[in-house]
Design a protein around this motif. Structure first.
Motif: not given
Length: 362
Positions: A70-76
């Protein structure tokens, strides 16, 4: 000795089939991404009622792959139950995301849907539900929240193979689900294994590529991927055992019902169930303030038990940044939970013996 889980006995029921399938694989000389993988993936997708099943190396990788896909990463931020095995949370932090812990319902041990909305912020990307001990999370309110705030729902179905909610199986209650096939699971292989299930065509294609070195075809790499694949032998073992999973889960329900109807010791808190025919009882979790004393007593009577889990994730050294957080319901569960023997190969005599010994405990 009444074992907590007798894996030798569990697997010996299928020894002939397993030996024959492994021999065929050895004779063919094809060990990864072959016909056994394809067959199991198709069969498990059909079992869960979804379009796609992507085999991978283990359950933690399955959750990692979903979040990465899903492309979730830093800050999410990803909301996750405070009362869970640490793998659920590791997958979130592994991707640079922030786990936001929410307390469970003390009656079901699953995440409390009524507490989720207060934890949602503009940074929230997903809600991870964990179908703990084999009982599906009550999803109605969570579906509504996901729609209201445009969030993804990620299922951690590692303990709930075949569990139902409103007639649908886990693995088909969110946008994507991670399964573990660790040997002790309701559907377990002969080592490590896992899979992702989803109805999302694009996500399925992306996860399949990421898990194979980021490659959509040989020597063509479109993502910075990893190596996480289910081997042919594990796929074959799982496909054999999948045919018996509903029957095995039915036997688990019989045992659980006997425990719940016949354990009468007032010091024991029995698990609560909202649908007798939907729970698959990966774990039969009782609670008592004197958990450690009860465990020692049962051990002295040749009855093995286990604790799921002695220390909550926010009290683990790995998550020292959460150490000052207070999750009293989770802490209560982790301090008092004891898992009784539970498997489809337990005999009626063994189950009755467990009940008798617990009822005699003072």
């Amino acid at each position: 000795m009444i074992k907590f889980l007798d894996l030798e006995k569990v697997n010996n029921r299928f020894r002939g089939e397993i030996d024959a399938r492994i021999k065929a694989i050895l004779d063919k000389g094809w060990y990864l991404q072959g016909q056994e993988d394809k067959l199991f993936e198709a069969d498990f997708a059909k079992f869960c009622g979804v379009k796609h099943c992507i085999g991978c190396a283990n359950g933690l990788d399955a959750l990692n792959l979903i979040i990465r896909g899903y492309g979730f990463g830093m800050g999410d931020e990803i909301i996750v139950p405070a009362n869970t095995y640490i793998a659920s949370i590791l997958a979130i932090s592994e991707n640079g995301c922030t786990p936001v812990l929410v307390e469970p319902d003390i009656k079901t041990y699953n995440i409390n849907p009524d507490l989720i909305e207060a934890a949602i912020t503009p940074k929230t990307k997903a809600i991870m539900v964990v179908h703990l001990y084999g009982q599906a999370v009550q999803m109605e309110k969570i579906w509504a929240l996901a729609q209201k705030y445009h969030l993804k729902i990620i299922e951690d179905s590692a303990q709930a193979h075949g569990a139902l909610y409103q007639g649908k199986r886990t693995g088909n209650l969110g946008d994507a689900s991670g399964f573990s096939f660790y040997p002790g699971k309701n559907l377990g292989c002969m080592g490590d294994g896992g899979c992702v299930t989803t109805n999302d065509d694009d996500l399925a294609a992306k996860i399949r590529a990421i898990a194979n070195y980021g490659s959509d075809r040989k020597y063509h790499h479109i993502y910075k991927g990893i190596n996480s694949r289910l081997d042919e032998i594990q796929a074959a073992v799982l496909d054999i055992k999948l045919a018996h999973l509903d029957a095995d889960n039915a036997r688990r329900r019989e045992i659980a019902q006997y425990y719940r109807q016949n354990v009468t010791n007032p010091q024991i808190i029995l698990p609560q169930v909202y649908d007798e025919n939907a729970h698959v009882w990966h774990i039969f979790a009782i609670r008592t303030p004197e958990r450690d004393r009860l465990q020692k007593y049962l051990e002295d009577k040749d009855i093995q038990t286990n604790i799921h889990y002695p220390t909550p994730p926010h009290k683990q050294g790995a998550y020292s940044e959460l150490a000052d957080k207070s999750f009293p319901i989770s802490e209560e569960i982790h301090a008092t939970e004891l898992s009784l023997p539970m498997s489809p190969v337990l005999t009626d005599e063994e189950v009755n013996r467990v009940v008798e010994v617990i009822n005699e405990w003072k």
